[in-house]
Design a protein around this motif. Structure first.
Motif, PDB file in Angstrom:
ATOM      1  N   ASP A 148       0.844  -1.197   0.000  1.00 57.83           N
ATOM      2  CA  ASP A 148       0.000   0.000   0.000  1.00 57.83           C
ATOM      3  C   ASP A 148       0.883   1.252   0.000  1.00 57.83           C
ATOM      4  OD1 ASP A 148       0.734   0.778   2.535  1.00 57.83           O
ATOM      5  OD2 ASP A 148      -1.117   0.162   3.505  1.00 57.83           O
ATOM      6  N   LYS A 149       0.228   2.397  -0.172  1.00 59.00           N
ATOM      7  CA  LYS A 149       1.017   3.622  -0.409  1.00 59.00           C
ATOM      8  C   LYS A 149       1.879   3.992   0.802  1.00 59.00           C
ATOM      9  CE  LYS A 149      -2.470   6.953   0.881  1.00 59.00           C
ATOM     10  NZ  LYS A 149      -3.232   8.139   0.590  1.00 59.00           N
ATOM     11  N   HIS A 150       1.405   3.653   2.024  1.00 62.67           N
ATOM     12  CA  HIS A 150       2.191   4.019   3.212  1.00 62.67           C
ATOM     13  C   HIS A 150       3.469   3.177   3.291  1.00 62.67           C
ATOM     14  CE1 HIS A 150      -1.035   6.600   4.390  1.00 62.67           C
ATOM     15  NE2 HIS A 150      -1.886   5.597   4.243  1.00 62.67           N
ATOM     16  N   ASP A 151       3.317   1.854   3.026  1.00 66.80           N
ATOM     17  CA  ASP A 151       4.503   0.974   2.996  1.00 66.80           C
ATOM     18  C   ASP A 151       5.485   1.446   1.929  1.00 66.80           C
ATOM     19  OD1 ASP A 151       3.515  -0.569   4.916  1.00 66.80           O
ATOM     20  OD2 ASP A 151       2.852  -2.215   3.607  1.00 66.80           O
ATOM     21  N   LEU A 152       4.914   1.800   0.791  1.00 64.99           N
ATOM     22  CA  LEU A 152       5.760   2.212  -0.338  1.00 64.99           C
ATOM     23  C   LEU A 152       6.643   3.400   0.056  1.00 64.99           C
ATOM     24  CD1 LEU A 152       6.234   1.714  -3.402  1.00 64.99           C
ATOM     25  CD2 LEU A 152       4.541   3.456  -3.834  1.00 64.99           C
ATOM     26  N   VAL A 153       6.023   4.389   0.683  1.00 62.66           N
ATOM     27  CA  VAL A 153       6.778   5.589   1.040  1.00 62.66           C
ATOM     28  C   VAL A 153       7.788   5.279   2.144  1.00 62.66           C
ATOM     29  CG1 VAL A 153       6.621   7.932   1.971  1.00 62.66           C
ATOM     30  CG2 VAL A 153       4.988   7.156   0.271  1.00 62.66           C
ATOM     31  N   SER A 154       7.384   4.490   3.143  1.00 57.94           N
ATOM     32  CA  SER A 154       8.350   4.262   4.219  1.00 57.94           C
ATOM     33  C   SER A 154       9.515   3.404   3.716  1.00 57.94           C
ATOM     34  CB  SER A 154       7.699   3.713   5.487  1.00 57.94           C
ATOM     35  OG  SER A 154       7.165   2.462   5.205  1.00 57.94           O
ATOM     36  N   LYS A 155       9.231   2.435   2.832  1.00 56.27           N
ATOM     37  CA  LYS A 155      10.348   1.653   2.264  1.00 56.27           C
ATOM     38  C   LYS A 155      11.216   2.526   1.361  1.00 56.27           C
ATOM     39  CE  LYS A 155       8.843  -3.061   2.563  1.00 56.27           C
ATOM     40  NZ  LYS A 155       8.295  -4.225   1.913  1.00 56.27           N
ATOM     41  N   ASP A 156      10.555   3.411   0.617  1.00 56.55           N
ATOM     42  CA  ASP A 156      11.314   4.318  -0.253  1.00 56.55           C
ATOM     43  C   ASP A 156      12.319   5.109   0.576  1.00 56.55           C
ATOM     44  OD1 ASP A 156      11.360   5.964  -3.017  1.00 56.55           O
ATOM     45  OD2 ASP A 156      11.552   7.334  -1.323  1.00 56.55           O
ATOM     46  N   LEU A 157      11.849   5.663   1.675  1.00 54.92           N
ATOM     47  CA  LEU A 157      12.742   6.515   2.472  1.00 54.92           C
ATOM     48  C   LEU A 157      13.823   5.692   3.174  1.00 54.92           C
ATOM     49  CD1 LEU A 157      10.246   9.167   3.863  1.00 54.92           C
ATOM     50  CD2 LEU A 157      11.870   9.371   1.982  1.00 54.92           C
ATOM     51  N   MET A 158      13.548   4.417   3.382  1.00 58.78           N
ATOM     52  CA  MET A 158      14.551   3.554   3.994  1.00 58.78           C
ATOM     53  C   MET A 158      15.635   3.193   2.960  1.00 58.78           C
ATOM     54  SD  MET A 158      13.512   0.385   6.366  1.00 58.78           S
ATOM     55  CE  MET A 158      12.624  -0.440   5.094  1.00 58.78           C
ATOM     56  N   LEU A 159      15.230   3.057   1.686  1.00 58.78           N
ATOM     57  CA  LEU A 159      16.140   2.474   0.687  1.00 58.78           C
ATOM     58  C   LEU A 159      16.693   3.466  -0.340  1.00 58.78           C
ATOM     59  CD1 LEU A 159      13.931  -0.645  -0.052  1.00 58.78           C
ATOM     60  CD2 LEU A 159      16.136  -0.691   1.114  1.00 58.78           C
ATOM     61  N   ASN A 160      15.905   4.475  -0.677  1.00 59.50           N
ATOM     62  CA  ASN A 160      16.265   5.288  -1.844  1.00 59.50           C
ATOM     63  C   ASN A 160      16.853   6.645  -1.463  1.00 59.50           C
ATOM     64  OD1 ASN A 160      15.407   3.310  -3.597  1.00 59.50           O
ATOM     65  ND2 ASN A 160      13.318   4.105  -3.694  1.00 59.50           N
ATOM     66  N   TRP A 161      17.760   7.080  -2.314  1.00 54.23           N
ATOM     67  CA  TRP A 161      18.389   8.395  -2.190  1.00 54.23           C
ATOM     68  C   TRP A 161      18.001   9.151  -3.464  1.00 54.23           C
ATOM     69  CZ3 TRP A 161      24.244   8.836  -0.493  1.00 54.23           C
ATOM     70  CH2 TRP A 161      24.572  10.188  -0.304  1.00 54.23           C
ATOM     71  N   HIS A 162      17.157  10.176  -3.336  1.00 58.89           N
ATOM     72  CA  HIS A 162      16.583  10.829  -4.525  1.00 58.89           C
ATOM     73  C   HIS A 162      17.493  11.938  -5.058  1.00 58.89           C
ATOM     74  CE1 HIS A 162      12.467   9.029  -4.432  1.00 58.89           C
ATOM     75  NE2 HIS A 162      12.867   8.747  -3.213  1.00 58.89           N
ATOM     76  N   PRO A 163      17.396  12.191  -6.391  1.00 59.61           N
ATOM     77  CA  PRO A 163      18.248  13.220  -6.994  1.00 59.61           C
ATOM     78  C   PRO A 163      17.845  14.627  -6.554  1.00 59.61           C
ATOM     79  CG  PRO A 163      16.683  12.390  -8.620  1.00 59.61           C
ATOM     80  CD  PRO A 163      16.513  11.551  -7.388  1.00 59.61           C
ATOM     81  N   TYR A 164      18.826  15.512  -6.466  1.00 57.52           N
ATOM     82  CA  TYR A 164      18.597  16.938  -6.140  1.00 57.52           C
ATOM     83  C   TYR A 164      17.722  17.100  -4.897  1.00 57.52           C
ATOM     84  CZ  TYR A 164      19.911  17.427 -11.077  1.00 57.52           C
ATOM     85  OH  TYR A 164      20.543  17.354 -12.267  1.00 57.52           O
ATOM     86  N   THR A 165      17.843  16.213  -3.947  1.00 49.05           N
ATOM     87  CA  THR A 165      16.928  16.234  -2.799  1.00 49.05           C
ATOM     88  C   THR A 165      17.708  16.201  -1.498  1.00 49.05           C
ATOM     89  OG1 THR A 165      15.295  15.036  -4.127  1.00 49.05           O
ATOM     90  CG2 THR A 165      14.973  14.995  -1.739  1.00 49.05           C
ATOM     91  N   GLN A 166      17.435  17.158  -0.615  1.00 49.64           N
ATOM     92  CA  GLN A 166      17.945  17.059   0.749  1.00 49.64           C
ATOM     93  C   GLN A 166      17.015  16.050   1.436  1.00 49.64           C
ATOM     94  OE1 GLN A 166      19.351  16.409   3.640  1.00 49.64           O
ATOM     95  NE2 GLN A 166      20.660  18.142   3.029  1.00 49.64           N
ATOM     96  N   MET A 167      17.533  14.852   1.667  1.00 46.34           N
ATOM     97  CA  MET A 167      16.658  13.770   2.134  1.00 46.34           C
ATOM     98  C   MET A 167      15.988  14.103   3.471  1.00 46.34           C
ATOM     99  SD  MET A 167      16.516  11.719  -0.375  1.00 46.34           S
ATOM    100  CE  MET A 167      15.529  10.432   0.376  1.00 46.34           C
ATOM    101  N   LYS A 168      16.621  14.994   4.231  1.00 48.12           N
ATOM    102  CA  LYS A 168      16.007  15.369   5.515  1.00 48.12           C
ATOM    103  C   LYS A 168      14.667  16.098   5.297  1.00 48.12           C
ATOM    104  CE  LYS A 168      17.138  17.238  10.017  1.00 48.12           C
ATOM    105  NZ  LYS A 168      17.980  18.140  10.787  1.00 48.12           N
ATOM    106  N   ASP A 169      14.573  16.829   4.172  1.00 53.80           N
ATOM    107  CA  ASP A 169      13.303  17.513   3.860  1.00 53.80           C
ATOM    108  C   ASP A 169      12.157  16.519   3.668  1.00 53.80           C
ATOM    109  OD1 ASP A 169      14.527  19.957   3.947  1.00 53.80           O
ATOM    110  OD2 ASP A 169      14.510  20.304   1.772  1.00 53.80           O
ATOM    111  N   CYS A 170      12.510  15.270   3.330  1.00 54.92           N
ATOM    112  CA  CYS A 170      11.461  14.268   3.056  1.00 54.92           C
ATOM    113  C   CYS A 170      10.721  13.841   4.323  1.00 54.92           C
ATOM    114  CB  CYS A 170      12.061  13.034   2.381  1.00 54.92           C
ATOM    115  SG  CYS A 170      12.745  13.392   0.776  1.00 54.92           S
ATOM    116  N   VAL A 171      11.275  14.177   5.480  1.00 56.36           N
ATOM    117  CA  VAL A 171      10.564  13.849   6.716  1.00 56.36           C
ATOM    118  C   VAL A 171       9.236  14.608   6.725  1.00 56.36           C
ATOM    119  CG1 VAL A 171      10.662  13.984   9.241  1.00 56.36           C
ATOM    120  CG2 VAL A 171      12.738  13.451   7.922  1.00 56.36           C
ATOM    121  N   ASP A 172       9.295  15.890   6.362  1.00 63.13           N
ATOM    122  CA  ASP A 172       8.065  16.695   6.307  1.00 63.13           C
ATOM    123  C   ASP A 172       7.350  16.566   4.968  1.00 63.13           C
ATOM    124  OD1 ASP A 172       8.446  17.662   8.818  1.00 63.13           O
ATOM    125  OD2 ASP A 172       9.642  19.391   8.137  1.00 63.13           O
TER     126      ASP A 172
END
Ligand SMILES: Cc1ncc(COP(=O)(O)O)c(C=O)c1O
Length: 445
Positions: free
Chosen positions: A2-26
């Motif tokens: 489901d979409k919640h699992d997808l996002v939490s796994k994404d943040l656990m595994l992926n490093w996105h381009p041009y992105t301060q990953m800390k901003d992804c918390v909010d």
């Protein structure tokens, strides 16, 4: 998932381009379930208009049946092979088409797999051309101070220096830079109404002084994308092309963002009717369906590498996915659709509507200038219209507008103070009206 699992796994595994990953918390990434035409759909069935063509790639809309058919057909016969010692119909077919639609002097195609590599190839070919022809001193490049050509070391070196690449400056190649033809903030303080292209003098004096050190000049034709969606006159490009010829410096046109109809012609270089030595292509080449890069060059350049093996003139460059057959088949289908669907005529219609919308927005106090070319429309926001003072980085104006855009069902991704539309060329009049109504609400800041 489901979409919640997808996002939490994404943040656990992926490093996105041009992105301060800390901003992804909010602000976590939005999980997408699919896309059709000019809309991206999330898991709840909400849509976002893809007003930046999924990073300037999409041409014919998402999920186009002809694109999918071409890809599936190729996939079932040959999905991938090496392009050294072997060839295949999609690569040959695509090269025929590319040579046919690009400026007449470009006769040879070298494939890679993204925009930065198409630029690296042109730079390396130019550099080695001068070595192969016995001209030893040409070891540098010339570019515009607000250009953008990619994120590999060579491509970064010829790009403008800004927050994204400054940290890597010590790694950069030797590059001369000249001021960009940024008409709103003219480098020679000319009035736009009676511009005499005074900015070309900087190019002439640079080339006059340093042409024996410069292998090539690289330029984005007419539209400088990531450097601020700067649109400059065709006469400037014509002038640059003439100076490069005069001073025996190669001209590399980087059509990675402008190619494939985005500016209203198949290639933006056509506005200036020039004959470049190299043309770099990617993004729209497959309408964004698969990664592909291509660098086109002339017989003259090619001939300087054509020699007996022991002369050591071979171009030793390649990528595993060079000329991937499925990507080439997608590109052929993309080019075919231009004719079948009258895509360039639609760009004219898009531009007419863009102009009306931009004119309305020009009334806003924060809008310093509006500009457009083809399916690209730009609003440059300023704090003060008289002084043209920009908003500071710390104000994160772009981020504010990005968030407001999302609430309005729009994927806007401003470049700092530059709000822009880089629309899929298939956008219909009805969709444009809806996009602009939503954008007007998002821009009410
Ligand atoms: C003009 C231009 N050249 C090169 C590139 C780099 O392309 P890529 O991101 O595919 O490496 C870009 C990307 O935005 C671009 O706009």
């Amino acid at each position: 998932m489901d979409k919640h699992d997808l996002v939490s796994k994404d943040l656990m595994l992926n490093w996105h381009p041009y992105t301060q990953m800390k901003d992804c918390v909010d602000m976590p990434p939005i999980p997408l379930a699919g896309a059709k035409g000019v809309k991206l759909y999330d898991y709840d069935g909400n849509f976002y208009y893809d007003t930046i063509s999924s990073w300037w790639c999409n041409v014919h809309g998402h999920g186009h049946p002809a694109m999918i058919r071409a890809i599936k057909k190729q996939l079932s016969s040959l999905e991938h092979t090496l392009f050294a010692g072997f060839t295949h119909a999609p690569a040959v077919g695509l090269s025929e088409r590319l040579v046919d639609i690009t400026p007449a002097g470009l006769k040879k195609v070298f494939y890679s797999d993204n925009g930065s590599t198409s630029v690296e190839v042109a730079m390396k070919m130019s550099f080695q051309y001068w070595k192969n022809t016995g001209c030893k001193g040409k070891n540098k490049f010339l570019s515009l101070d607000r250009g953008y050509h990619g994120d590999t070391i060579g491509a970064m070196s010829v790009s403008g220096i800004g927050p994204f690449n400054k940290v890597f400056e010590q790694l950069f190649l030797d590059v001369y830079k000249i001021p960009s033809p940024y008409c709103y903030r003219c480098p020679v303080s000319e009035d736009k109404a009676d511009c005499s292209l005074g900015c070309l003098h900087a190019a002439e004096s640079m080339l006059n002084e340093h042409s024996d050190e410069i292998a090539a000049m690289i330029i984005e034709p007419l539209l400088m994308g990531a450097g601020g969606m700067i649109i400059y006159p065709a006469e400037y490009l014509k002038g640059i092309a003439g100076l490069c010829r005069k001073y025996h410096v190669h001209l590399i046109v980087d059509e990675v963002a402008t190619g494939f109809g985005r500016t209203g012609k198949m290639f933006a270089s056509e506005y200036a009717a020039i004959d470049p030595d190299f043309m770099c292509l990617s993004k729209g080449i497959t309408s964004g369906y698969l990664p592909l890069g291509a660098t086109l060059t002339t017989e003259k350049i090619y001939d300087a590498f054509y020699a007996d093996y022991h002369e050591c003139k071979t171009f030793y460059h390649g990528h595993t996915y060079t000329a991937n057959p499925v990507a080439c088949a997608a590109a052929i289908s993309c080019i075919d659709l231009f004719e079948k669907e009258g895509t360039l005529r639609n760009v004219d219609r898009i531009n007419a509507k863009l102009k009306v919308f931009l004119n309305d927005m020009a009334e806003l106090d924060v809008v310093g200038e509006t500009r457009s070319i083809g399916a690209v429309g730009v609003l440059e926001l300023v704090k003060d219209r008289k002084t043209k003072e920009p908003f500071g980085i710390e104000e994160r104006l772009g981020l504010r507008i990005y968030k407001k855009g999302l609430r309005e069902g729009l994927l806007l991704r401003p470049l700092g103070n530059i709000i822009y539309f880089f629309l899929p060329l298939s956008t219909t009049p009805g969709e444009l009206d809806d996009i602009f109504a939503r954008a007007a609400r998002a821009l009410a800041i």
